[in-house]
Design a protein around this motif. Structure first.
Motif, PDB file in Angstrom:
ATOM      1  N   LEU A  73     103.851  68.862 107.209  1.00 52.08           N
ATOM      2  CA  LEU A  73     103.188  69.615 106.154  1.00 52.08           C
ATOM      3  C   LEU A  73     104.207  70.590 105.567  1.00 52.08           C
ATOM      4  O   LEU A  73     104.798  71.397 106.289  1.00 52.08           O
ATOM      5  CB  LEU A  73     101.997  70.387 106.745  1.00 52.08           C
ATOM      6  CG  LEU A  73     101.315  71.429 105.845  1.00 52.08           C
ATOM      7  CD1 LEU A  73     100.637  70.766 104.652  1.00 52.08           C
ATOM      8  CD2 LEU A  73     100.298  72.244 106.645  1.00 52.08           C
ATOM      9  N   ILE A  74     104.457  70.465 104.262  1.00 52.81           N
ATOM     10  CA  ILE A  74     105.317  71.421 103.559  1.00 52.81           C
ATOM     11  C   ILE A  74     104.419  72.144 102.571  1.00 52.81           C
ATOM     12  O   ILE A  74     103.867  71.515 101.659  1.00 52.81           O
ATOM     13  CB  ILE A  74     106.473  70.702 102.816  1.00 52.81           C
ATOM     14  CG1 ILE A  74     107.372  69.966 103.813  1.00 52.81           C
ATOM     15  CG2 ILE A  74     107.289  71.708 101.998  1.00 52.81           C
ATOM     16  CD1 ILE A  74     108.490  69.149 103.168  1.00 52.81           C
ATOM     17  N   ALA A  75     104.228  73.436 102.777  1.00 51.01           N
ATOM     18  CA  ALA A  75     103.274  74.166 101.949  1.00 51.01           C
ATOM     19  C   ALA A  75     103.949  75.335 101.235  1.00 51.01           C
ATOM     20  O   ALA A  75     104.535  76.211 101.862  1.00 51.01           O
ATOM     21  CB  ALA A  75     102.111  74.672 102.796  1.00 51.01           C
ATOM     22  N   VAL A  76     103.851  75.306  99.892  1.00 50.81           N
ATOM     23  CA  VAL A  76     104.387  76.384  99.063  1.00 50.81           C
ATOM     24  C   VAL A  76     103.209  77.270  98.650  1.00 50.81           C
ATOM     25  O   VAL A  76     102.133  76.751  98.328  1.00 50.81           O
ATOM     26  CB  VAL A  76     105.082  75.802  97.809  1.00 50.81           C
ATOM     27  CG1 VAL A  76     105.739  76.918  97.004  1.00 50.81           C
ATOM     28  CG2 VAL A  76     106.098  74.735  98.188  1.00 50.81           C
ATOM     29  N   ASN A  77     103.421  78.572  98.669  1.00 50.81           N
ATOM     30  CA  ASN A  77     102.372  79.540  98.327  1.00 50.81           C
ATOM     31  C   ASN A  77     101.072  79.259  99.084  1.00 50.81           C
ATOM     32  O   ASN A  77      99.993  79.186  98.474  1.00 50.81           O
ATOM     33  CB  ASN A  77     102.129  79.545  96.809  1.00 50.81           C
ATOM     34  CG  ASN A  77     103.370  79.932  96.029  1.00 50.81           C
ATOM     35  OD1 ASN A  77     104.172  80.747  96.485  1.00 50.81           O
ATOM     36  ND2 ASN A  77     103.563  79.342  94.857  1.00 50.81           N
ATOM     37  N   PRO A  78     101.155  79.113 100.407  1.00 47.29           N
ATOM     38  CA  PRO A  78      99.955  78.767 101.179  1.00 47.29           C
ATOM     39  C   PRO A  78      98.983  79.947 101.267  1.00 47.29           C
ATOM     40  O   PRO A  78      99.415  81.100 101.347  1.00 47.29           O
ATOM     41  CB  PRO A  78     100.525  78.454 102.572  1.00 47.29           C
ATOM     42  CG  PRO A  78     101.750  79.295 102.677  1.00 47.29           C
ATOM     43  CD  PRO A  78     102.331  79.330 101.284  1.00 47.29           C
ATOM     44  N   LYS A 112      94.881  76.214 101.203  1.00 47.82           N
ATOM     45  CA  LYS A 112      95.143  75.897  99.801  1.00 47.82           C
ATOM     46  C   LYS A 112      96.636  76.137  99.618  1.00 47.82           C
ATOM     47  O   LYS A 112      97.152  77.160 100.074  1.00 47.82           O
ATOM     48  CB  LYS A 112      94.329  76.870  98.954  1.00 47.82           C
ATOM     49  CG  LYS A 112      94.172  76.496  97.510  1.00 47.82           C
ATOM     50  CD  LYS A 112      93.365  77.576  96.810  1.00 47.82           C
ATOM     51  CE  LYS A 112      94.327  78.396  95.956  1.00 47.82           C
ATOM     52  NZ  LYS A 112      93.677  79.464  95.192  1.00 47.82           N
ATOM     53  N   TYR A 113      97.353  75.213  98.991  1.00 47.42           N
ATOM     54  CA  TYR A 113      98.789  75.403  98.810  1.00 47.42           C
ATOM     55  C   TYR A 113      99.284  74.550  97.652  1.00 47.42           C
ATOM     56  O   TYR A 113      98.508  73.828  97.027  1.00 47.42           O
ATOM     57  CB  TYR A 113      99.546  75.027 100.099  1.00 47.42           C
ATOM     58  CG  TYR A 113      99.477  73.575 100.499  1.00 47.42           C
ATOM     59  CD1 TYR A 113      98.351  73.055 101.150  1.00 47.42           C
ATOM     60  CD2 TYR A 113     100.540  72.701 100.241  1.00 47.42           C
ATOM     61  CE1 TYR A 113      98.297  71.713 101.524  1.00 47.42           C
ATOM     62  CE2 TYR A 113     100.489  71.366 100.611  1.00 47.42           C
ATOM     63  CZ  TYR A 113      99.367  70.875 101.256  1.00 47.42           C
ATOM     64  OH  TYR A 113      99.308  69.555 101.624  1.00 47.42           O
ATOM     65  N   GLN A 114     100.576  74.658  97.365  1.00 47.60           N
ATOM     66  CA  GLN A 114     101.185  73.774  96.377  1.00 47.60           C
ATOM     67  C   GLN A 114     102.232  72.919  97.073  1.00 47.60           C
ATOM     68  O   GLN A 114     102.867  73.385  98.034  1.00 47.60           O
ATOM     69  CB  GLN A 114     101.841  74.601  95.264  1.00 47.60           C
ATOM     70  CG  GLN A 114     100.829  75.195  94.297  1.00 47.60           C
ATOM     71  CD  GLN A 114     101.450  76.259  93.418  1.00 47.60           C
ATOM     72  OE1 GLN A 114     101.671  77.385  93.850  1.00 47.60           O
ATOM     73  NE2 GLN A 114     101.741  75.910  92.178  1.00 47.60           N
ATOM     74  N   ASP A 115     102.403  71.691  96.608  1.00 45.65           N
ATOM     75  CA  ASP A 115     103.471  70.863  97.162  1.00 45.65           C
ATOM     76  C   ASP A 115     104.772  71.181  96.420  1.00 45.65           C
ATOM     77  O   ASP A 115     104.813  72.070  95.559  1.00 45.65           O
ATOM     78  CB  ASP A 115     103.099  69.371  97.139  1.00 45.65           C
ATOM     79  CG  ASP A 115     102.966  68.823  95.721  1.00 45.65           C
ATOM     80  OD1 ASP A 115     103.472  69.468  94.765  1.00 45.65           O
ATOM     81  OD2 ASP A 115     102.368  67.742  95.564  1.00 45.65           O
ATOM     82  N   LEU A 116     105.845  70.453  96.753  1.00 48.63           N
ATOM     83  CA  LEU A 116     107.163  70.779  96.181  1.00 48.63           C
ATOM     84  C   LEU A 116     107.249  70.501  94.684  1.00 48.63           C
ATOM     85  O   LEU A 116     108.192  70.930  94.020  1.00 48.63           O
ATOM     86  CB  LEU A 116     108.266  70.029  96.941  1.00 48.63           C
ATOM     87  CG  LEU A 116     108.537  70.561  98.360  1.00 48.63           C
ATOM     88  CD1 LEU A 116     109.511  69.640  99.092  1.00 48.63           C
ATOM     89  CD2 LEU A 116     109.087  71.983  98.315  1.00 48.63           C
ATOM     90  N   ASP A 117     106.248  69.784  94.145  1.00 43.95           N
ATOM     91  CA  ASP A 117     106.200  69.564  92.701  1.00 43.95           C
ATOM     92  C   ASP A 117     105.306  70.580  92.004  1.00 43.95           C
ATOM     93  O   ASP A 117     105.089  70.496  90.799  1.00 43.95           O
ATOM     94  CB  ASP A 117     105.692  68.140  92.406  1.00 43.95           C
ATOM     95  CG  ASP A 117     106.639  67.091  92.944  1.00 43.95           C
ATOM     96  OD1 ASP A 117     107.867  67.264  92.754  1.00 43.95           O
ATOM     97  OD2 ASP A 117     106.175  66.116  93.559  1.00 43.95           O
TER      98      ASP A 117
END
Ligand code: NI
Length: 171
Positions: A73-78, A112-117
């Motif tokens: 799991l890679i989570a941006v702005n989690p 809730k998060y954003q992926d690398l895109d």
């Protein structure tokens, strides 16, 4: 990809607040890839960007057991959107080597998060994964799992841990 040096408690960087990621570029992708490699190399089940000195809201987690396929799991702005239940499992941290303690957490979370895109995503988690998510998001707030201990346990930890670190330096 590269294995990055991991900062250890009491490094002051670990107490800082991480910033929201706004640019979903190659630099972010590179950092995420390096963090994944660093986590697997350690080995650990999770890593947050501030642990490698980057104050960005980015975490990587893989709680799959040895016999199971990877579950990265890679989570941006989690952000935790919902939480329920109670858990009190023993935790450790790559930034606090050699120390483990039980911490009270929620047993289930909706992440809730954003992926690398930059795509918005959501994931429901329970048990170990839910705990790891809470532990890694804490890092983005400058909070370590030992900050959740009672004042007495924390002061015992601090003495023991710093003495241990001192012995390592002298050895
Ligand atoms: Ni940690």
């Amino acid at each position: 990809m590269a294995v990055l040096p991991i900062l250890h408690y009491p490094d002051p960087q670990l107490k800082k607040l991480s910033q929201v990621v706004e640019h979903f570029d190659d630099e972010l992708r590179q950092l995420a890839n390096d963090m994944v490699e660093t986590m697997y190399d350690a080995p650990g089940v999770g890593l947050a960007a501030p642990q490698v000195g980057e104050l960005k809201r980015l975490i990587v987690i893989d709680c799959a057991g040895k016999e199971e396929p990877p579950d990265l799991l890679i989570a941006v702005n989690p952000e935790i959107q919902a939480q329920a239940g109670e858990s009190c499992e023993e935790e450790g941290c790559l930034s606090v080597p050699g120390y483990y303690a039980a911490v009270k957490r929620f047993n289930r979370v909706v992440l809730k998060y954003q992926d690398l895109d930059g795509q918005a995503r959501q994931r429901e988690a329970e048990g170990l994964l839910a705990v790891a998510i809470q532990h890694e998001i804490d890092h983005l707030q400058g909070i370590l799992f030992v900050d959740h201990l009672s004042p007495l346990k924390r002061s015992i930890f601090r003495k023991k841990y710093l003495k241990q670190q001192q012995q390592k330096v002298e050895a």
